[in-house]
Scaffold this motif. Structure first.
Motif, PDB file in Angstrom:
ATOM      1  N   ALA A 123       0.808  -1.228   0.000  1.00 37.58           N
ATOM      2  CA  ALA A 123       0.000   0.000   0.000  1.00 37.58           C
ATOM      3  C   ALA A 123       0.839   1.275   0.000  1.00 37.58           C
ATOM      4  O   ALA A 123       0.288   2.365  -0.141  1.00 37.58           O
ATOM      5  N   GLU A 124       2.167   1.150   0.136  1.00 39.52           N
ATOM      6  CA  GLU A 124       2.984   2.379   0.137  1.00 39.52           C
ATOM      7  C   GLU A 124       2.867   3.137  -1.183  1.00 39.52           C
ATOM      8  O   GLU A 124       3.113   4.337  -1.246  1.00 39.52           O
ATOM      9  N   GLY A 125       2.458   2.430  -2.241  1.00 42.74           N
ATOM     10  CA  GLY A 125       2.266   3.074  -3.537  1.00 42.74           C
ATOM     11  C   GLY A 125       1.058   4.005  -3.572  1.00 42.74           C
ATOM     12  O   GLY A 125       0.911   4.808  -4.491  1.00 42.74           O
ATOM     13  N   ARG A 126       0.182   3.893  -2.572  1.00 40.80           N
ATOM     14  CA  ARG A 126      -1.038   4.716  -2.536  1.00 40.80           C
ATOM     15  C   ARG A 126      -0.884   5.956  -1.658  1.00 40.80           C
ATOM     16  O   ARG A 126      -1.840   6.714  -1.494  1.00 40.80           O
ATOM     17  N   VAL A 127       0.295   6.136  -1.046  1.00 43.03           N
ATOM     18  CA  VAL A 127       0.479   7.273  -0.141  1.00 43.03           C
ATOM     19  C   VAL A 127       1.675   8.122  -0.580  1.00 43.03           C
ATOM     20  O   VAL A 127       2.511   7.676  -1.359  1.00 43.03           O
ATOM     21  N   ASP A 128       1.722   9.357  -0.065  1.00 45.57           N
ATOM     22  CA  ASP A 128       2.815  10.272  -0.421  1.00 45.57           C
ATOM     23  C   ASP A 128       4.019  10.108   0.495  1.00 45.57           C
ATOM     24  O   ASP A 128       5.142  10.440   0.123  1.00 45.57           O
ATOM     25  N   ALA A 129       3.795   9.621   1.708  1.00 44.68           N
ATOM     26  CA  ALA A 129       4.877   9.355   2.661  1.00 44.68           C
ATOM     27  C   ALA A 129       4.358   8.361   3.698  1.00 44.68           C
ATOM     28  O   ALA A 129       3.143   8.229   3.887  1.00 44.68           O
ATOM     29  N   VAL A 130       5.289   7.659   4.340  1.00 37.59           N
ATOM     30  CA  VAL A 130       4.913   6.659   5.344  1.00 37.59           C
ATOM     31  C   VAL A 130       5.523   7.026   6.692  1.00 37.59           C
ATOM     32  O   VAL A 130       6.713   7.340   6.786  1.00 37.59           O
ATOM     33  N   VAL A 131       4.674   6.984   7.722  1.00 40.05           N
ATOM     34  CA  VAL A 131       5.173   7.137   9.088  1.00 40.05           C
ATOM     35  C   VAL A 131       4.989   5.796   9.802  1.00 40.05           C
ATOM     36  O   VAL A 131       3.907   5.206   9.760  1.00 40.05           O
ATOM     37  N   VAL A 132       6.077   5.303  10.380  1.00 37.86           N
ATOM     38  CA  VAL A 132       6.051   4.030  11.100  1.00 37.86           C
ATOM     39  C   VAL A 132       6.099   4.312  12.595  1.00 37.86           C
ATOM     40  O   VAL A 132       6.911   5.111  13.063  1.00 37.86           O
ATOM     41  N   VAL A 133       5.203   3.667  13.325  1.00 45.18           N
ATOM     42  CA  VAL A 133       5.152   3.785  14.776  1.00 45.18           C
ATOM     43  C   VAL A 133       5.974   2.630  15.336  1.00 45.18           C
ATOM     44  O   VAL A 133       5.796   1.478  14.936  1.00 45.18           O
ATOM     45  N   SER A 134       6.890   2.947  16.243  1.00 43.48           N
ATOM     46  CA  SER A 134       7.825   1.922  16.705  1.00 43.48           C
ATOM     47  C   SER A 134       8.104   2.065  18.202  1.00 43.48           C
ATOM     48  O   SER A 134       7.855   3.114  18.796  1.00 43.48           O
ATOM     49  N   ALA A 135       8.628   0.990  18.769  1.00 46.76           N
ATOM     50  CA  ALA A 135       9.057   0.966  20.173  1.00 46.76           C
ATOM     51  C   ALA A 135      10.033  -0.202  20.308  1.00 46.76           C
ATOM     52  O   ALA A 135      10.026  -1.107  19.476  1.00 46.76           O
ATOM     53  N   PRO A 136      10.872  -0.196  21.342  1.00 41.94           N
ATOM     54  CA  PRO A 136      11.776  -1.339  21.517  1.00 41.94           C
ATOM     55  C   PRO A 136      11.001  -2.652  21.659  1.00 41.94           C
ATOM     56  O   PRO A 136       9.857  -2.659  22.145  1.00 41.94           O
TER      57      PRO A 136
END
Length: 199
Positions: A123-136
């Motif tokens: 689905a990254e092709g359908r968006v202008d930028a990707v934000v990933v939520v992360s934690a250890p």
């Protein structure tokens, strides 16, 4: 002049990373959010009932898809899961398109598409930028295993279907670290929105 479509920011993250909470922070700051999981839930009570019941007879109860019955039919069966996805994904996409059109009419400069399996489904092709939520990993494990009914086995099975967190972070345009509490996450979201407004 017609307003242009908003900047489409894809939001994703592995299980237990704080994606839903982060989506809430975007909403809090006035950004419209399309939640793919919530859309699926609605579809199972509306336009998805007939096609899903036709493919998996007996999973509709009182006019809506029973997720427990459906899960028992598709989990662990790749062929059944793919069959379900070919029905549900286009319906979610149609709702996403309608959401973006509404955001355009409302004049929203940014719209968030909350897509749990963003990289896994291309689905990254359908968006202008990707934000990933992360934690250890330790924080993730603690959060997930605290959920009712969660076991080490279930957790491992879910992770096996997800692109590893390290890979998601590598491919992301932006990363929000949710391990330092709500205020710190809110500050990161606000800073990101400020940066995107400048770009």
């Amino acid at each position: 002049m017609t307003a242009k479509l908003p900047f489409r920011l894809g939001l994703t993250g592995s299980i237990g990373m704080g994606k839903s909470t982060t989506a809430g922070l975007f909403r809090e700051l006035g950004v419209p959010v399309h939640d793919a999981d919530a859309a699926v839930h609605e579809i199972y009570g509306a336009e998805g009932v007939a096609p899903v019941e036709a493919a998996f007879a007996g999973v509709a109860v009182e006019g809506r898809i029973d997720r427990g019955l459906l899960g028992a039919r598709v989990l662990g069966d790749d062929t059944a899961m793919k069959r379900l996805e070919t029905i549900v994904h286009p319906l979610v996409r149609a709702r996403e398109v309608a959401f973006l059109e509404q955001a355009r009419r409302d004049g929203a400069p940014i719209a968030v598409l909350d897509i749990p399996l963003l990289y896994e489904t291309g689905a990254e092709g359908r968006v202008d930028a990707v934000v990933v939520v992360s934690a250890p990993e330790s924080v993730q494990r603690e959060r997930v295993l605290a959920r009712p009914g969660m076991t080490e086995g279930k957790f491992a099975a879910i992770l096996s279907r997800q692109v590893p967190d390290s890979e998601k972070r590598r491919r992301a345009d932006h990363v929000i670290d949710t391990s330092r509490g709500l205020d710190a996450a809110r500050a990161q979201v606000a800073a990101l929105l400020k940066q995107l407004a400048k770009d």
